[in-house]
Design a protein around this motif. Structure first.
Motif, PDB file in Angstrom:
ATOM      1  N   ALA A   1      14.969  21.035   7.326  1.00 13.99           N
ATOM      2  CA  ALA A   1      14.322  19.751   7.599  1.00 13.99           C
ATOM      3  C   ALA A   1      12.924  19.676   6.988  1.00 13.99           C
ATOM      4  CB  ALA A   1      14.268  19.487   9.100  1.00 13.99           C
ATOM      5  N   ALA A   2      12.129  20.698   7.165  1.00 12.47           N
ATOM      6  CA  ALA A   2      10.760  20.669   6.653  1.00 12.47           C
ATOM      7  C   ALA A   2      10.715  20.611   5.119  1.00 12.47           C
ATOM      8  CB  ALA A   2       9.962  21.859   7.181  1.00 12.47           C
ATOM      9  N   PRO A   3      11.455  21.481   4.401  1.00  6.81           N
ATOM     10  CA  PRO A   3      11.415  21.396   2.936  1.00  6.81           C
ATOM     11  C   PRO A   3      11.936  20.055   2.401  1.00  6.81           C
ATOM     12  CG  PRO A   3      12.367  23.491   3.597  1.00  6.81           C
ATOM     13  CD  PRO A   3      12.200  22.659   4.834  1.00  6.81           C
ATOM     14  N   VAL A   4      12.991  19.533   2.981  1.00  8.59           N
ATOM     15  CA  VAL A   4      13.542  18.255   2.540  1.00  8.59           C
ATOM     16  C   VAL A   4      12.540  17.145   2.831  1.00  8.59           C
ATOM     17  CG1 VAL A   4      15.366  16.551   2.946  1.00  8.59           C
ATOM     18  CG2 VAL A   4      15.948  18.969   2.685  1.00  8.59           C
ATOM     19  N   GLY A   5      11.928  17.187   3.997  1.00 13.39           N
ATOM     20  CA  GLY A   5      10.909  16.193   4.345  1.00 13.39           C
ATOM     21  C   GLY A   5       9.742  16.238   3.382  1.00 13.39           C
ATOM     22  N   ARG A   6       9.333  17.430   2.977  1.00 16.03           N
ATOM     23  CA  ARG A   6       8.237  17.567   2.004  1.00 16.03           C
ATOM     24  C   ARG A   6       8.612  16.944   0.666  1.00 16.03           C
ATOM     25  NH1 ARG A   6       7.433  22.706   4.383  1.00 16.03           N
ATOM     26  NH2 ARG A   6       8.727  23.687   2.807  1.00 16.03           N
ATOM     27  N   GLN A   7       9.858  17.122   0.252  1.00 12.73           N
ATOM     28  CA  GLN A   7      10.291  16.547  -1.033  1.00 12.73           C
ATOM     29  C   GLN A   7      10.258  15.027  -0.995  1.00 12.73           C
ATOM     30  OE1 GLN A   7      10.683  18.299  -3.822  1.00 12.73           O
ATOM     31  NE2 GLN A   7      10.091  20.052  -2.587  1.00 12.73           N
ATOM     32  N   PHE A   8      10.690  14.442   0.114  1.00 11.92           N
ATOM     33  CA  PHE A   8      10.651  12.983   0.206  1.00 11.92           C
ATOM     34  C   PHE A   8       9.211  12.476   0.287  1.00 11.92           C
ATOM     35  CE2 PHE A   8      15.147  13.412   1.256  1.00 11.92           C
ATOM     36  CZ  PHE A   8      15.662  12.458   0.387  1.00 11.92           C
ATOM     37  N   MET A   9       8.331  13.215   0.937  1.00 16.45           N
ATOM     38  CA  MET A   9       6.924  12.826   0.958  1.00 16.45           C
ATOM     39  C   MET A   9       6.321  12.940  -0.445  1.00 16.45           C
ATOM     40  SD  MET A   9       6.099  11.536   3.738  1.00 16.45           S
ATOM     41  CE  MET A   9       4.376  11.366   3.372  1.00 16.45           C
ATOM     42  N   TYR A  10       6.761  13.950  -1.193  1.00 18.33           N
ATOM     43  CA  TYR A  10       6.301  14.085  -2.570  1.00 18.33           C
ATOM     44  C   TYR A  10       6.696  12.850  -3.372  1.00 18.33           C
ATOM     45  CZ  TYR A  10       6.189  15.543  -7.426  1.00 18.33           C
ATOM     46  OH  TYR A  10       5.957  15.595  -8.772  1.00 18.33           O
ATOM     47  N   LEU A  11       7.935  12.400  -3.216  1.00 17.88           N
ATOM     48  CA  LEU A  11       8.394  11.206  -3.922  1.00 17.88           C
ATOM     49  C   LEU A  11       7.552   9.992  -3.542  1.00 17.88           C
ATOM     50  CD1 LEU A  11      12.277  11.446  -3.779  1.00 17.88           C
ATOM     51  CD2 LEU A  11      10.848  11.451  -5.815  1.00 17.88           C
ATOM     52  N   TYR A  12       7.300   9.823  -2.269  1.00 17.06           N
ATOM     53  CA  TYR A  12       6.511   8.686  -1.787  1.00 17.06           C
ATOM     54  C   TYR A  12       5.096   8.747  -2.363  1.00 17.06           C
ATOM     55  CZ  TYR A  12       3.730   5.767   1.281  1.00 17.06           C
ATOM     56  OH  TYR A  12       2.847   4.844   1.759  1.00 17.06           O
ATOM     57  N   ASN A  13       4.466   9.910  -2.268  1.00 16.77           N
ATOM     58  CA  ASN A  13       3.098  10.064  -2.765  1.00 16.77           C
ATOM     59  C   ASN A  13       3.038   9.933  -4.285  1.00 16.77           C
ATOM     60  OD1 ASN A  13       1.901  10.403  -0.256  1.00 16.77           O
ATOM     61  ND2 ASN A  13       2.299  12.586  -0.248  1.00 16.77           N
ATOM     62  N   TYR A  14       4.079  10.382  -4.961  1.00 21.31           N
ATOM     63  CA  TYR A  14       4.140  10.298  -6.417  1.00 21.31           C
ATOM     64  C   TYR A  14       4.066   8.838  -6.856  1.00 21.31           C
ATOM     65  CZ  TYR A  14       5.941  11.113 -11.132  1.00 21.31           C
ATOM     66  OH  TYR A  14       6.093  11.160 -12.481  1.00 21.31           O
ATOM     67  N   LYS A  15       4.894   7.989  -6.265  1.00 20.48           N
ATOM     68  CA  LYS A  15       4.899   6.571  -6.614  1.00 20.48           C
ATOM     69  C   LYS A  15       3.562   5.933  -6.252  1.00 20.48           C
ATOM     70  CE  LYS A  15       7.305   2.192  -5.890  1.00 20.48           C
ATOM     71  NZ  LYS A  15       6.105   1.469  -6.215  1.00 20.48           N
ATOM     72  N   LYS A  16       3.041   6.274  -5.093  1.00 20.91           N
ATOM     73  CA  LYS A  16       1.762   5.736  -4.645  1.00 20.91           C
ATOM     74  C   LYS A  16       0.643   6.144  -5.609  1.00 20.91           C
ATOM     75  CE  LYS A  16      -1.134   6.487  -0.719  1.00 20.91           C
ATOM     76  NZ  LYS A  16      -1.233   7.031   0.614  1.00 20.91           N
ATOM     77  N   ASN A  17       0.657   7.375  -6.068  1.00 23.09           N
ATOM     78  CA  ASN A  17      -0.364   7.849  -7.009  1.00 23.09           C
ATOM     79  C   ASN A  17      -0.264   7.139  -8.355  1.00 23.09           C
ATOM     80  OD1 ASN A  17      -1.500   9.601  -5.169  1.00 23.09           O
ATOM     81  ND2 ASN A  17      -0.284  11.351  -5.833  1.00 23.09           N
ATOM     82  N   ILE A  18       0.948   6.894  -8.825  1.00 20.36           N
ATOM     83  CA  ILE A  18       1.128   6.171 -10.083  1.00 20.36           C
ATOM     84  C   ILE A  18       0.617   4.739  -9.926  1.00 20.36           C
ATOM     85  CG2 ILE A  18       2.846   5.222 -11.688  1.00 20.36           C
ATOM     86  CD1 ILE A  18       2.258   8.198 -12.105  1.00 20.36           C
ATOM     87  N   ASP A  19       0.934   4.116  -8.799  1.00 21.46           N
ATOM     88  CA  ASP A  19       0.436   2.756  -8.544  1.00 21.46           C
ATOM     89  C   ASP A  19      -1.091   2.737  -8.507  1.00 21.46           C
ATOM     90  OD1 ASP A  19       3.021   1.819  -8.419  1.00 21.46           O
ATOM     91  OD2 ASP A  19       3.096   1.774  -6.223  1.00 21.46           O
ATOM     92  N   ASN A  20      -1.691   3.727  -7.852  1.00 20.71           N
ATOM     93  CA  ASN A  20      -3.157   3.823  -7.789  1.00 20.71           C
ATOM     94  C   ASN A  20      -3.751   4.029  -9.183  1.00 20.71           C
ATOM     95  OD1 ASN A  20      -3.193   3.510  -5.020  1.00 20.71           O
ATOM     96  ND2 ASN A  20      -3.309   5.691  -4.594  1.00 20.71           N
ATOM     97  N   LEU A  21      -3.113   4.871  -9.983  1.00 22.43           N
ATOM     98  CA  LEU A  21      -3.592   5.106 -11.341  1.00 22.43           C
ATOM     99  C   LEU A  21      -3.568   3.815 -12.148  1.00 22.43           C
ATOM    100  CD1 LEU A  21      -4.517   6.943 -13.648  1.00 22.43           C
ATOM    101  CD2 LEU A  21      -2.099   7.458 -14.086  1.00 22.43           C
ATOM    102  N   GLN A  22      -2.503   3.063 -12.013  1.00 22.09           N
ATOM    103  CA  GLN A  22      -2.389   1.798 -12.742  1.00 22.09           C
ATOM    104  C   GLN A  22      -3.506   0.831 -12.329  1.00 22.09           C
ATOM    105  OE1 GLN A  22       1.470  -0.021 -12.349  1.00 22.09           O
ATOM    106  NE2 GLN A  22       1.312  -0.890 -14.397  1.00 22.09           N
ATOM    107  N   GLY A  23      -3.794   0.769 -11.044  1.00 18.76           N
ATOM    108  CA  GLY A  23      -4.880  -0.089 -10.560  1.00 18.76           C
ATOM    109  C   GLY A  23      -6.235   0.352 -11.080  1.00 18.76           C
ATOM    110  N   GLU A  24      -6.470   1.645 -11.101  1.00 23.17           N
ATOM    111  CA  GLU A  24      -7.749   2.168 -11.588  1.00 23.17           C
ATOM    112  C   GLU A  24      -7.907   1.939 -13.090  1.00 23.17           C
ATOM    113  OE1 GLU A  24     -10.320   3.229  -9.688  1.00 23.17           O
ATOM    114  OE2 GLU A  24      -9.042   2.641  -8.018  1.00 23.17           O
ATOM    115  N   VAL A  25      -6.810   2.012 -13.828  1.00 18.74           N
ATOM    116  CA  VAL A  25      -6.866   1.733 -15.265  1.00 18.74           C
ATOM    117  C   VAL A  25      -7.264   0.275 -15.490  1.00 18.74           C
ATOM    118  CG1 VAL A  25      -5.466   1.486 -17.368  1.00 18.74           C
ATOM    119  CG2 VAL A  25      -5.313   3.569 -16.007  1.00 18.74           C
ATOM    120  N   ARG A  26      -6.689  -0.637 -14.701  1.00 19.28           N
ATOM    121  CA  ARG A  26      -7.064  -2.055 -14.821  1.00 19.28           C
ATOM    122  C   ARG A  26      -8.560  -2.253 -14.552  1.00 19.28           C
ATOM    123  NH1 ARG A  26      -2.010  -3.139 -12.443  1.00 19.28           N
ATOM    124  NH2 ARG A  26      -2.940  -3.171 -10.385  1.00 19.28           N
TER     125      ARG A  26
END
Length: 109
Positions: A16-41
C-alpha cells in the motif's frame, strides 16, 4: 485459511505505501509541470517588460548596463530550456507508460 488471509493482508499492507507513493509522484509530477508552465509565462512577461524599457533607453541613447544584458541572455536560455521540458513533461513518466491512464485525460483507459 486464517494463515493465508493474514499473509495476504500483510502483503497488501506492505504494498500500500509504495503504490501510494507512486500515485502521489504522478500527481506531483503533473502539478510541477503545470507550475513550471505558469512560471515560464511570468518570466516571458517580465522579459517583454524589460525589453520595452531597454528599447526605450536605447532610443534615448542611454547605456544599458551589462548585468541587464546578461539577465536577458540568461532568461532566453532559461525559457528555451523550460519549454523543451514542458512538452515532454505533459506525457506521463515512462516508468508508468501503459500502466496508468494519461493524467490529462482521466477517462482514457
Amino acid at each position: 485459511m486464517a494463515d493465508i488471509a493474514s499473509f495476504v493482508l500483510d502483503v497488501v499492507k506492505s504494498l500500500a505505501a509504495p503504490v501510494g507513493r507512486q500515485f502521489m509522484y504522478l500527481y506531483n509530477y503533473k502539478k510541477n509541470i503545470d507550475n513550471l508552465q505558469g512560471e515560464v509565462r511570468k518570466l516571458e512577461n517580465t522579459r517583454e517588460e524589460v525589453q520595452v524599457t531597454v528599447t526605450a533607453a536605447e532610443r534615448n541613447v542611454e547605456v544599458i548596463k551589462q548585468n541587464v544584458k546578461d539577465w536577458q541572455t540568461d532568461v532566453e536560455k532559461t525559457i528555451t530550456e523550460a519549454k523543451q521540458l514542458i512538452p515532454r513533461g505533459r506525457k506521463q513518466p515512462s516508468m508508468f507508460q501503459g500502466i496508468v491512464p494519461q493524467l490529462d485525460h482521466p477517462l482514457q483507459t
